[in-house]
Write a protein that holds these residues in place. Structure first.
Motif, PDB file in Angstrom:
ATOM      1  N   TYR A  52     116.650  35.982  -1.334  1.00  0.00           N
ATOM      2  CA  TYR A  52     115.327  36.614  -1.367  1.00  0.00           C
ATOM      3  C   TYR A  52     115.434  38.121  -1.172  1.00  0.00           C
ATOM      4  CZ  TYR A  52     110.497  37.697  -0.268  1.00  0.00           C
ATOM      5  OH  TYR A  52     109.258  38.254  -0.258  1.00  0.00           O
ATOM      6  N   GLU A  53     116.268  38.555  -0.230  1.00  0.00           N
ATOM      7  CA  GLU A  53     116.452  39.983  -0.006  1.00  0.00           C
ATOM      8  C   GLU A  53     117.031  40.667  -1.242  1.00  0.00           C
ATOM      9  OE1 GLU A  53     118.829  40.221   3.506  1.00  0.00           O
ATOM     10  OE2 GLU A  53     117.157  39.671   4.820  1.00  0.00           O
ATOM     11  N   ASN A  54     117.938  39.994  -1.941  1.00  0.00           N
ATOM     12  CA  ASN A  54     118.479  40.549  -3.181  1.00  0.00           C
ATOM     13  C   ASN A  54     117.395  40.661  -4.238  1.00  0.00           C
ATOM     14  OD1 ASN A  54     121.031  40.762  -2.099  1.00  0.00           O
ATOM     15  ND2 ASN A  54     121.738  38.820  -2.924  1.00  0.00           N
ATOM     16  N   ALA A  55     116.528  39.646  -4.324  1.00  0.00           N
ATOM     17  CA  ALA A  55     115.439  39.691  -5.297  1.00  0.00           C
ATOM     18  C   ALA A  55     114.461  40.812  -4.967  1.00  0.00           C
ATOM     19  CB  ALA A  55     114.712  38.353  -5.344  1.00  0.00           C
ATOM     20  N   VAL A  56     114.189  41.022  -3.688  1.00  0.00           N
ATOM     21  CA  VAL A  56     113.288  42.096  -3.278  1.00  0.00           C
ATOM     22  C   VAL A  56     113.913  43.452  -3.559  1.00  0.00           C
ATOM     23  CG1 VAL A  56     112.221  43.186  -1.265  1.00  0.00           C
ATOM     24  CG2 VAL A  56     112.054  40.729  -1.580  1.00  0.00           C
ATOM     25  N   SER A  57     115.230  43.588  -3.337  1.00  0.00           N
ATOM     26  CA  SER A  57     115.881  44.868  -3.615  1.00  0.00           C
ATOM     27  C   SER A  57     115.854  45.182  -5.104  1.00  0.00           C
ATOM     28  CB  SER A  57     117.315  44.877  -3.097  1.00  0.00           C
ATOM     29  OG  SER A  57     118.116  43.992  -3.839  1.00  0.00           O
ATOM     30  N   LEU A  58     115.907  44.154  -5.957  1.00  0.00           N
ATOM     31  CA  LEU A  58     115.802  44.394  -7.397  1.00  0.00           C
ATOM     32  C   LEU A  58     114.401  44.852  -7.778  1.00  0.00           C
ATOM     33  CD1 LEU A  58     117.782  41.418  -8.948  1.00  0.00           C
ATOM     34  CD2 LEU A  58     118.447  43.801  -8.846  1.00  0.00           C
ATOM     35  N   LYS A  59     113.420  44.439  -6.971  1.00  0.00           N
ATOM     36  CA  LYS A  59     112.052  44.827  -7.258  1.00  0.00           C
ATOM     37  C   LYS A  59     111.869  46.339  -7.130  1.00  0.00           C
ATOM     38  CE  LYS A  59     107.339  43.736  -5.941  1.00  0.00           C
ATOM     39  NZ  LYS A  59     106.487  43.068  -4.978  1.00  0.00           N
ATOM     40  N   LYS A  60     112.708  46.984  -6.358  1.00  0.00           N
ATOM     41  CA  LYS A  60     112.618  48.425  -6.157  1.00  0.00           C
ATOM     42  C   LYS A  60     112.960  49.180  -7.433  1.00  0.00           C
ATOM     43  CE  LYS A  60     113.713  48.109  -1.286  1.00  0.00           C
ATOM     44  NZ  LYS A  60     114.694  48.392  -0.244  1.00  0.00           N
ATOM     45  N   GLU A  61     113.616  48.535  -8.334  1.00  0.00           N
ATOM     46  CA  GLU A  61     113.998  49.154  -9.595  1.00  0.00           C
ATOM     47  C   GLU A  61     113.073  48.643 -10.691  1.00  0.00           C
ATOM     48  OE1 GLU A  61     117.804  47.540  -9.457  1.00  0.00           O
ATOM     49  OE2 GLU A  61     118.578  49.024  -8.066  1.00  0.00           O
ATOM     50  N   VAL A  62     112.271  49.525 -11.229  1.00  0.00           N
ATOM     51  CA  VAL A  62     111.285  49.142 -12.227  1.00  0.00           C
ATOM     52  C   VAL A  62     111.744  49.660 -13.589  1.00  0.00           C
ATOM     53  CG1 VAL A  62     108.890  49.356 -12.940  1.00  0.00           C
ATOM     54  CG2 VAL A  62     109.458  49.245 -10.513  1.00  0.00           C
ATOM     55  N   VAL A  63     111.873  48.738 -14.525  1.00  0.00           N
ATOM     56  CA  VAL A  63     112.257  49.089 -15.892  1.00  0.00           C
ATOM     57  C   VAL A  63     111.168  48.561 -16.821  1.00  0.00           C
ATOM     58  CG1 VAL A  63     113.947  48.789 -17.728  1.00  0.00           C
ATOM     59  CG2 VAL A  63     114.716  48.993 -15.367  1.00  0.00           C
ATOM     60  N   LYS A  64     110.540  49.471 -17.549  1.00  0.00           N
ATOM     61  CA  LYS A  64     109.512  49.077 -18.513  1.00  0.00           C
ATOM     62  C   LYS A  64     109.938  49.559 -19.892  1.00  0.00           C
ATOM     63  CE  LYS A  64     105.658  49.226 -15.319  1.00  0.00           C
ATOM     64  NZ  LYS A  64     104.348  49.829 -15.028  1.00  0.00           N
ATOM     65  N   VAL A  65     109.890  48.657 -20.844  1.00  0.00           N
ATOM     66  CA  VAL A  65     110.247  48.989 -22.219  1.00  0.00           C
ATOM     67  C   VAL A  65     109.077  48.580 -23.101  1.00  0.00           C
ATOM     68  CG1 VAL A  65     111.869  48.596 -24.096  1.00  0.00           C
ATOM     69  CG2 VAL A  65     112.695  48.595 -21.749  1.00  0.00           C
ATOM     70  N   GLU A  66     108.629  49.502 -23.940  1.00  0.00           N
ATOM     71  CA  GLU A  66     107.542  49.230 -24.879  1.00  0.00           C
ATOM     72  C   GLU A  66     108.017  49.556 -26.291  1.00  0.00           C
ATOM     73  OE1 GLU A  66     104.200  51.602 -23.781  1.00  0.00           O
ATOM     74  OE2 GLU A  66     104.298  50.978 -21.687  1.00  0.00           O
ATOM     75  N   LYS A  67     107.669  48.682 -27.215  1.00  0.00           N
ATOM     76  CA  LYS A  67     108.044  48.931 -28.607  1.00  0.00           C
ATOM     77  C   LYS A  67     106.936  49.728 -29.282  1.00  0.00           C
ATOM     78  CE  LYS A  67     109.980  46.915 -32.671  1.00  0.00           C
ATOM     79  NZ  LYS A  67     110.740  45.831 -33.209  1.00  0.00           N
TER      80      LYS A  67
END
Length: 149
Positions: A52-67
């Protein structure tokens, strides 16, 4: 994005199973079995907390891609200030772009209060059908994870 959702769902499922096991009135024979049972629950709970802590730490990194038009994508990346160096994040992201054979047409990068990047990338005609939003997002998340390790 879907990997995070699947991780959260599996973590919730595991927590639910642990809660039902802990609250069930199984007739345990002897103190040894109950001690082993409690120890197994404790180990399982600790591993779930780590996931869970690993999943939360990944949440800190936001990647948005739009075509956008044709083979062009708008990429927005925001990472909270962390242990890693922001310049290394930029290098790993650019290496990921190079591996996917995409060209960066325009980019704006900031390392103030964390790392952020807005870029417009163009995909070559032969890779246009193979690359989509989810593929690009996953590749960029992997590049950021690889750098932070």
């Amino acid at each position: 994005m879907t990997c995070r959702v699947q991780r959260r769902i599996s973590l919730r499922r595991k927590l639910h199973i642990l809660r039902t096991l802990a609250n069930s009135n199984n007739s345990l024979k002897g103190k040894r079995r109950s001690i082993v049972y409690i120890y197994k629950l404790k180990v399982a709970l600790e591993s779930i907390k780590r996931e869970y802590e690993n999943a939360v730490s990944l949440k800190k990194e936001v990647v948005k891609v739009e075509k956008v038009k044709g083979g062009r994508f708008v990429v927005r990346i925001k990472c909270e200030k962390g242990k890693g160096k922001e310049g290394e994040k930029l290098v790993s992201i650019l290496e990921a772009f190079e591996e996917m054979s995409v060209n960066v047409e325009n980019a704006k990068v900031s390392c103030e209060g964390g790392f952020s990047m807005d870029a417009i990338i163009a995909v070559a005609q032969e890779n246009d059908k193979t690359l989509d939003v989810t593929h690009l997002t996953e590749a960029l998340l992997k590049a950021i994870e690889k750098q932070s390790e």
